[in-house]
Design a protein around this motif. Structure first.
Motif, PDB file in Angstrom:
ATOM      1  N   ILE A  80      65.332  35.013  31.715  1.00 26.57           N
ATOM      2  CA  ILE A  80      65.860  33.309  31.521  1.00 26.57           C
ATOM      3  C   ILE A  80      65.165  32.589  30.662  1.00 26.57           C
ATOM      4  N   LEU A  81      63.740  32.689  30.623  1.00 23.11           N
ATOM      5  CA  LEU A  81      63.010  31.877  29.586  1.00 23.11           C
ATOM      6  C   LEU A  81      62.841  32.334  28.472  1.00 23.11           C
ATOM      7  N   GLU A  82      63.309  33.788  28.018  1.00 26.66           N
ATOM      8  CA  GLU A  82      63.275  34.357  26.835  1.00 26.66           C
ATOM      9  C   GLU A  82      61.874  34.188  26.242  1.00 26.66           C
ATOM     10  N   ARG A  83      61.023  34.491  27.170  1.00 27.87           N
ATOM     11  CA  ARG A  83      59.668  34.548  26.876  1.00 27.87           C
ATOM     12  C   ARG A  83      58.812  35.366  27.752  1.00 27.87           C
ATOM     13  N   PRO A  84      57.723  35.948  27.312  1.00 25.72           N
ATOM     14  CA  PRO A  84      56.951  36.967  28.303  1.00 25.72           C
ATOM     15  C   PRO A  84      56.206  35.980  29.213  1.00 25.72           C
ATOM     16  N   LEU A  85      56.244  36.311  30.387  1.00 22.36           N
ATOM     17  CA  LEU A  85      55.452  35.638  31.550  1.00 22.36           C
ATOM     18  C   LEU A  85      54.118  36.033  31.289  1.00 22.36           C
ATOM     19  N   ILE A  86      53.015  35.262  31.416  1.00 27.69           N
ATOM     20  CA  ILE A  86      51.801  35.626  31.494  1.00 27.69           C
ATOM     21  C   ILE A  86      51.015  35.172  32.853  1.00 27.69           C
ATOM     22  N   LEU A  87      50.740  36.037  33.766  1.00 25.71           N
ATOM     23  CA  LEU A  87      50.213  35.722  35.121  1.00 25.71           C
ATOM     24  C   LEU A  87      48.712  35.754  35.212  1.00 25.71           C
ATOM     25  N   GLU A  88      48.515  34.862  35.976  1.00 26.74           N
ATOM     26  CA  GLU A  88      46.805  34.530  36.187  1.00 26.74           C
ATOM     27  C   GLU A  88      46.459  35.221  37.509  1.00 26.74           C
ATOM     28  N   ASN A  89      45.240  35.891  37.440  1.00 27.92           N
ATOM     29  CA  ASN A  89      44.643  36.394  38.691  1.00 27.92           C
ATOM     30  C   ASN A  89      44.133  34.904  39.104  1.00 27.92           C
ATOM     31  N   VAL A  90      44.418  34.661  40.416  1.00 21.37           N
ATOM     32  CA  VAL A  90      44.070  33.224  40.948  1.00 21.37           C
ATOM     33  C   VAL A  90      42.712  33.565  42.141  1.00 21.37           C
ATOM     34  N   SER A  91      42.201  32.384  42.052  1.00 18.90           N
ATOM     35  CA  SER A  91      40.782  32.498  43.114  1.00 18.90           C
ATOM     36  C   SER A  91      41.705  32.454  44.316  1.00 18.90           C
ATOM     37  N   MET A 136      46.001  46.837  49.602  1.00 18.73           N
ATOM     38  CA  MET A 136      45.358  47.629  48.639  1.00 18.73           C
ATOM     39  C   MET A 136      44.254  46.647  47.971  1.00 18.73           C
ATOM     40  N   ARG A 137      43.550  47.004  47.050  1.00 21.58           N
ATOM     41  CA  ARG A 137      42.504  46.215  46.323  1.00 21.58           C
ATOM     42  C   ARG A 137      43.233  45.180  45.476  1.00 21.58           C
ATOM     43  N   GLU A 138      42.538  43.936  45.191  1.00 24.95           N
ATOM     44  CA  GLU A 138      43.293  43.170  44.330  1.00 24.95           C
ATOM     45  C   GLU A 138      43.438  43.684  42.866  1.00 24.95           C
ATOM     46  N   GLU A 139      42.571  44.395  42.257  1.00 28.06           N
ATOM     47  CA  GLU A 139      42.697  44.794  40.963  1.00 28.06           C
ATOM     48  C   GLU A 139      43.746  45.775  40.978  1.00 28.06           C
ATOM     49  N   LEU A 198      47.117  36.659  32.260  1.00 26.66           N
ATOM     50  CA  LEU A 198      46.195  35.525  32.021  1.00 26.66           C
ATOM     51  C   LEU A 198      44.628  36.066  32.668  1.00 26.66           C
ATOM     52  N   LEU A 199      43.811  36.225  32.038  1.00 22.23           N
ATOM     53  CA  LEU A 199      42.583  36.624  32.512  1.00 22.23           C
ATOM     54  C   LEU A 199      41.611  35.220  32.946  1.00 22.23           C
ATOM     55  N   ASP A 200      41.602  34.865  34.218  1.00 25.99           N
ATOM     56  CA  ASP A 200      40.793  33.905  34.234  1.00 25.99           C
ATOM     57  C   ASP A 200      39.370  34.002  34.745  1.00 25.99           C
ATOM     58  N   VAL A 201      38.448  34.063  33.875  1.00 22.93           N
ATOM     59  CA  VAL A 201      37.127  34.705  34.007  1.00 22.93           C
ATOM     60  C   VAL A 201      36.334  34.031  35.213  1.00 22.93           C
ATOM     61  N   ASN A 202      36.609  32.848  35.372  1.00 26.07           N
ATOM     62  CA  ASN A 202      35.880  31.983  36.447  1.00 26.07           C
ATOM     63  C   ASN A 202      36.449  32.372  37.627  1.00 26.07           C
ATOM     64  N   ASN A 203      37.737  32.498  37.591  1.00 22.53           N
ATOM     65  CA  ASN A 203      38.120  33.134  39.177  1.00 22.53           C
ATOM     66  C   ASN A 203      37.689  34.465  39.343  1.00 22.53           C
ATOM     67  N   VAL A 204      37.506  35.316  38.539  1.00 17.35           N
ATOM     68  CA  VAL A 204      36.914  36.463  38.735  1.00 17.35           C
ATOM     69  C   VAL A 204      35.645  36.288  39.367  1.00 17.35           C
ATOM     70  N   TYR A 205      34.803  35.399  38.786  1.00 18.80           N
ATOM     71  CA  TYR A 205      33.649  35.205  39.305  1.00 18.80           C
ATOM     72  C   TYR A 205      33.597  34.753  40.750  1.00 18.80           C
ATOM     73  N   VAL A 206      34.480  33.646  40.878  1.00 24.35           N
ATOM     74  CA  VAL A 206      34.545  32.965  42.473  1.00 24.35           C
ATOM     75  C   VAL A 206      34.873  34.078  43.204  1.00 24.35           C
ATOM     76  N   ASN A 234      31.897  43.462  42.663  1.00 25.16           N
ATOM     77  CA  ASN A 234      30.981  43.390  41.382  1.00 25.16           C
ATOM     78  C   ASN A 234      32.563  42.872  40.485  1.00 25.16           C
ATOM     79  N   ALA A 235      31.806  41.677  39.915  1.00 25.28           N
ATOM     80  CA  ALA A 235      32.778  40.962  38.864  1.00 25.28           C
ATOM     81  C   ALA A 235      33.286  42.056  37.822  1.00 25.28           C
ATOM     82  N   LYS A 236      32.145  42.505  37.214  1.00 28.96           N
ATOM     83  CA  LYS A 236      32.230  43.388  35.874  1.00 28.96           C
ATOM     84  C   LYS A 236      33.292  44.694  36.122  1.00 28.96           C
TER      85      LYS A 236
END
Lengths: 249, 282
Positions: free
Chosen positions: B134-145, B154-157, B172-180, B188-190
């Motif tokens: 519908i959007l005619e665009r790629p959807l970019i999804l964020e890993n949420v906190s 299953m595991r989150e990753e 969409l990689l939210d680096v802060n959310n991974v840390y949180v 382990n965040a890494k």
């Protein structure tokens, strides 16, 4: 594969808890953490409503206002995708449930509507404005109104923003709420019953002042005298000055 | 070779700092990000501010109400309205949250965690494809906190990777959310980042957070980015290709110089890691 009933049920329980505070056991969830969802969701909703209805909140006091917000979000399923429009649903909720009766504030629905109309007019979608010419104080010119306006009728003088004034002065009040084109500021103006109907008639479709007055005369069963016509012209001149009437076609 | 044009740092365009953002002097963002739901259907003063912003900056959008993980049916009318809005402001990058914010026909106005399960993967992947069509665009999804797992199988990753693989959406990689999340759920965040489909990362978020209990961080976007999150960002950039990076700040706004300082910090790291031309031979 579609979502299983089990997963749906789990999601539903979490959402219900976040929305209403009614807790059911949720598989695999940490009991000591769940309350944060309830807190965060409630804070979002309360923040939006606090900002939308500062007068109602002040008049009701923190405790009664919190009770209303809590009740609203628990009993009403919000439909607005845009959270800035969500306050309109509180207005509907109070009206539909006669909430004002349970707390003895008969003017509450009108006060909430008054505050919502300010938000609504402030955010009304922009429309292309027609080219207009200056109003020549002529009855036969087709008038063009500012499209960003609402005319509201109240039983309580909610625009006075005082609980004692509202309770003591029940009557008939007509209020024009409009947005100035250049500044985007929302302005309020008291109207009489006659001028409210006149503006409303003119706003339904572009028409001349004579046409509008004739329509009013027919629907109200009154004779439109020369004096009424002159008063109407004077009123429109004032509305032109205020930016409520943009000009003529 | 990567060049300066690929090093893009953006700032969340919020009403509290709208004028300061539009008039920003000195190091200013390469783009601004908006929450479309805060601007859709709205005219007048704020619409004019958005147009002013659009005249100065490219705009990206980060949605709030799509509720891609909801058990409810997609709101097709909303998605169509969204498309009109994105088209009007020439917004190519549209991201959303891998969460749900509407259920049983009621908006929650916040992000709830989805059970990490296979049926949810299939359900969401199907919806992503529909939305993209519908959007005619790629959807970019964020890993949420999130603050508690919910009925995870299953595991989150694994959950995130499966959705990206199944739907073909971007991440969409939210680096802060991974840390949180790593802090809140003791992982382990890494390692978590290493196991994500990093070749699908199209956008990144960086933000501050607030520690509210000794073992709990809330993702508030109301504080500056802390050093351990910068460290994680450094680590992440070694594993990823250049993408736009956004500084998120939603309240408790400091002076603009402080936000500019944070953007400068991000840009410096991005240049060091991604811009080969930035490296000067001895």
């Amino acid at each position: 594969m579609s979502l299983t009933n089990e997963t749906k049920d789990i999601q539903s329980k979490l959402a219900e808890y976040a929305r209403t505070g009614s807790k059911k056991e949720i598989e695999g969830a940490r009991d000591d953490r769940l309350h944060h969802y309830r807190r965060l969701v409630y804070n979002v909703v309360k923040g939006v409503l606090d900002q939308g209805f500062p007068i109602a909140k002040e008049i009701m006091g923190e405790e009664r206002w919190d009770d209303l917000v809590f009740d609203f979000f628990k009993r009403h399923k919000c439909q607005e995708n845009e959270v800035w429009k969500m306050p309109s649903e509180l207005v509907e909720f109070v009206d539909k449930t006669n909430y004002q009766e349970s707390i003895g504030l008969p003017y509450l629905p009108e006060l909430l509507l008054f505050e919502w109309l300010e938000i609504q007019v402030h955010g009304m979608q922009d429309v292309a404005l027609p080219n207009t010419q200056e109003f020549g104080s002529d009855l036969d010119e087709a008038l063009v109104l500012n499209p960003y306006l609402e005319i509201a009728q109240f039983q309580y003088p909610v625009h006075l923003r005082s609980a004692s004034e509202m309770e003591a002065n029940k009557g008939h009040y007509y209020l024009l709420i409009y947005r100035e084109l250049d500044s985007h500021l929302v302005k309020f103006m008291n109207l009489t019953g006659f001028t409210a109907i006149l503006l409303d008639t003119l706003g339904q479709s572009p028409k001349t002042l004579r046409h509008a007055l004739n329509e009013m005369g027919q629907s109200l069963g009154m004779e439109i005298t020369h004096e009424i016509e002159q008063k109407a012209i004077e009123f429109i001149e004032k509305m032109v000055e205020k930016g409520v009437v943009l000009g003529v076609k | 070779m990567t060049n300066d044009d690929d090093i893009l740092v953006g700032l969340g365009f919020r009403r509290s700092i709208a004028d300061e953002t539009i008039q920003m002097k000195g190091s200013s963002p390469n783009f601004v990000e908006i929450a479309p739901e805060n601007w859709m259907g709205m005219g007048g003063y704020w619409r004019s501010k958005l147009h002013e912003a659009a005249e100065r900056f490219p705009i990206t959008a980060h949605g709030l109400s799509l509720s891609i993980g909801s058990p409810d049916e997609l709101d097709f009318e909303f998605v169509k309205e969204l498309k009109k809005f994105l088209d009007e402001f020439n917004i190519d990058i549209y991201s959303e949250h891998l969460s749900y914010s509407k259920c049983d026909n009621a908006h929650i106005y916040d992000l709830l965690p989805i059970p990490f399960r296979e049926d949810a993967v299939k359900h969401i992947s199907k919806r992503i494809k529909t939305v993209q069509d519908i959007l005619e665009r790629p959807l970019i999804l964020e890993n949420v906190s999130y603050y508690t797992p919910v009925a995870a199988k299953m595991r989150e990753e694994e959950f995130i990777s499966s959705i990206v693989k199944e739907s073909g959406c971007n991440l969409l990689l939210d680096v802060n959310n991974v840390y949180v999340n790593a802090f809140n759920h003791d992982y382990n965040a890494k390692d978590f980042i290493k196991n994500l489909p990093l070749d699908q990362v199209a956008y990144m978020h960086m933000a501050g957070h607030e520690k509210v209990e000794k073992d709990l961080i809330i993702d508030t976007h109301g504080q500056p980015i802390i050093d351990p999150v910068y460290d994680l960002f450094n680590y992440t950039l070694d594993l990823t290709e250049p993408v736009p990076v956004l500084l998120e700040r939603d309240f408790n706004f400091p002076e603009m110089e402080e936000l500019q300082g944070e953007m400068t910090n991000l840009k410096k790291i991005m240049n060091q890691k991604w811009n080969k031309a930035y490296v000067v031979d001895e």
